[in-house]
Scaffold this motif. Sequence first.
Motif, mmCIF file in Angstrom:
data_model
loop_
_atom_site.group_PDB
_atom_site.id
_atom_site.type_symbol
_atom_site.label_atom_id
_atom_site.label_comp_id
_atom_site.label_asym_id
_atom_site.label_seq_id
_atom_site.Cartn_x
_atom_site.Cartn_y
_atom_site.Cartn_z
ATOM 1 N N CYS A 127 0.705 -1.267 0.100
ATOM 2 C CA CYS A 127 -0.003 0.124 0.046
ATOM 3 C C CYS A 127 0.864 1.250 -0.121
ATOM 4 O O CYS A 127 2.043 1.269 0.838
ATOM 5 N N VAL A 128 0.735 2.001 -1.027
ATOM 6 C CA VAL A 128 1.435 3.502 -0.841
ATOM 7 C C VAL A 128 0.464 4.488 -0.576
ATOM 8 O O VAL A 128 -0.479 4.895 -1.361
ATOM 9 N N PHE A 129 0.364 5.236 0.620
ATOM 10 C CA PHE A 129 -0.270 6.298 0.914
ATOM 11 C C PHE A 129 0.395 7.347 0.517
ATOM 12 O O PHE A 129 1.469 7.707 0.845
ATOM 13 N N ILE A 130 -0.254 8.382 -0.271
ATOM 14 C CA ILE A 130 0.341 9.601 -0.757
ATOM 15 C C ILE A 130 0.142 10.996 0.004
ATOM 16 O O ILE A 130 -1.170 11.140 0.037
ATOM 17 N N GLY A 131 0.777 11.616 0.473
ATOM 18 C CA GLY A 131 0.530 12.968 1.028
ATOM 19 C C GLY A 131 0.668 14.088 -0.047
ATOM 20 O O GLY A 131 1.972 14.203 -0.344
ATOM 21 N N PHE B 249 4.736 13.646 0.094
ATOM 22 C CA PHE B 249 5.052 12.640 1.208
ATOM 23 C C PHE B 249 4.802 11.359 0.679
ATOM 24 O O PHE B 249 3.583 11.169 0.092
ATOM 25 N N ALA B 250 5.306 10.146 1.107
ATOM 26 C CA ALA B 250 4.513 8.733 0.980
ATOM 27 C C ALA B 250 5.090 7.900 2.034
ATOM 28 O O ALA B 250 6.363 7.856 2.289
ATOM 29 N N THR B 251 4.464 6.726 2.377
ATOM 30 C CA THR B 251 4.636 5.822 3.508
ATOM 31 C C THR B 251 4.003 4.653 2.789
ATOM 32 O O THR B 251 2.796 4.743 2.243
ATOM 33 N N GLN B 252 4.716 3.377 3.164
ATOM 34 C CA GLN B 252 4.438 2.363 2.320
ATOM 35 C C GLN B 252 3.964 1.257 3.587
ATOM 36 O O GLN B 252 4.516 1.297 4.697
ATOM 37 N N VAL C 69 4.296 17.424 5.599
ATOM 38 C CA VAL C 69 2.831 17.072 4.937
ATOM 39 C C VAL C 69 2.311 16.031 5.420
ATOM 40 O O VAL C 69 1.129 16.056 5.647
ATOM 41 N N ALA C 70 3.086 14.688 5.496
ATOM 42 C CA ALA C 70 2.315 13.626 6.034
ATOM 43 C C ALA C 70 1.031 13.150 5.490
ATOM 44 O O ALA C 70 1.193 13.357 4.032
ATOM 45 N N PHE C 71 0.318 12.777 5.890
ATOM 46 C CA PHE C 71 -1.097 12.362 5.105
ATOM 47 C C PHE C 71 -2.287 13.045 5.429
ATOM 48 O O PHE C 71 -3.133 12.874 6.143
ATOM 49 N N PRO C 72 -2.561 14.251 4.686
ATOM 50 C CA PRO C 72 -3.742 15.101 4.893
ATOM 51 C C PRO C 72 -4.745 14.684 4.041
ATOM 52 O O PRO C 72 -4.590 14.411 2.895
ATOM 53 N N LEU C 73 -5.970 14.837 4.368
ATOM 54 C CA LEU C 73 -7.390 14.796 3.575
ATOM 55 C C LEU C 73 -7.584 16.617 3.459
ATOM 56 O O LEU C 73 -7.150 17.468 4.239
ATOM 57 N N GLY C 74 -8.365 17.006 2.362
ATOM 58 C CA GLY C 74 -8.785 18.090 2.262
ATOM 59 C C GLY C 74 -9.426 18.830 3.449
ATOM 60 O O GLY C 74 -10.039 18.101 4.207
#
Length: 310
Positions: free
Chosen positions: A158-162, A171-174, A196-201
């Motif tokens: 899983c690649v989560f994109i910030g 930013f991305a974390t796997q 930045v990490a992983f934000p939603l709008g």
Amino acid sequence: MHDKFTEQEMTIAKDTDLPDLIASLGYHVKPIGRYHTLAEMDSIRIKNRRTWKRYSEGVGGDAITFLQHFQNMTFPDAVRYLLGFNGYIRDGPSTPTLPPVSPRVASKEPPPPFTLPERNTDHRRVFAYLRKRGIAPQVIRGFLEAGLLYESHPHHNCVFIGRDSSGEPAFATQRGTYDMGKKAFRGDVSGSDKTVAFPLGSAPDNPTLFVFEAPIDLMSYLTLNRHITSNALALCGLYDGALERYLKEHPHIRHITLCLDADHWGRKAVVELTAKYEGLGYTVDSQEPAQGKDWNEWLQKQSKPQERGR
């Protein structure tokens, strides 16, 4: 003397997550198999996220010795800094401010640019893995369609994109989709911007922000609370640089709900962050799962969580 630390304080300092700490100092951390290394010092190996060794110099240790060796900090300053980094409050001298990364350890070459892992041709393994974790299909599809999640190739992580305020990936974390009897792989992509990490709008008419430790916990909370579709942030750890940035970029946010893990570290961070942001004029409260360590554990304890997503 405030430089006399308790056994608990020493344990907190020594158990600091080294990849998170080192990334927050400006280094570029990258995973290599079961270890991590640095783009600036490829002779370093970080094992179990808690200990390091630099083979070119024959030195190593824990988070305390890392700050002593590479940031020229005294032992007391290093311990105090790590307590603050982990959200632990103690009386005494204020947390020291670290200098920039020392030029003597910087590579002559510029650090590698932030580059997202190669994409797989489909997202089937990621979708199946997150469904197994109880995440609703609508939530998974929403993240995929928004460009916040994809499946990597060839490892199928899983690649989560910030994305930053301009919408560009920063930013991305796997997270591994299978563990083969061991703890699943996880780690930030080299060059990621931890602020930045992983934000939603953010919805301009909503003054509340929900803050989590990990993207999967954020997705779990959205599965449990379908009316929430924005105003959420995963710190990808406990470092609050991304929270500071989010608040600066969205000044209409006045209320923070901390949804951190229900373990020792998460609760300590709630105390620290509540004091910090209430001091800055925000109203702060917290929520924690009724059972389990985090929101995904609580989601999986719910009866037939898969049925909720249909």
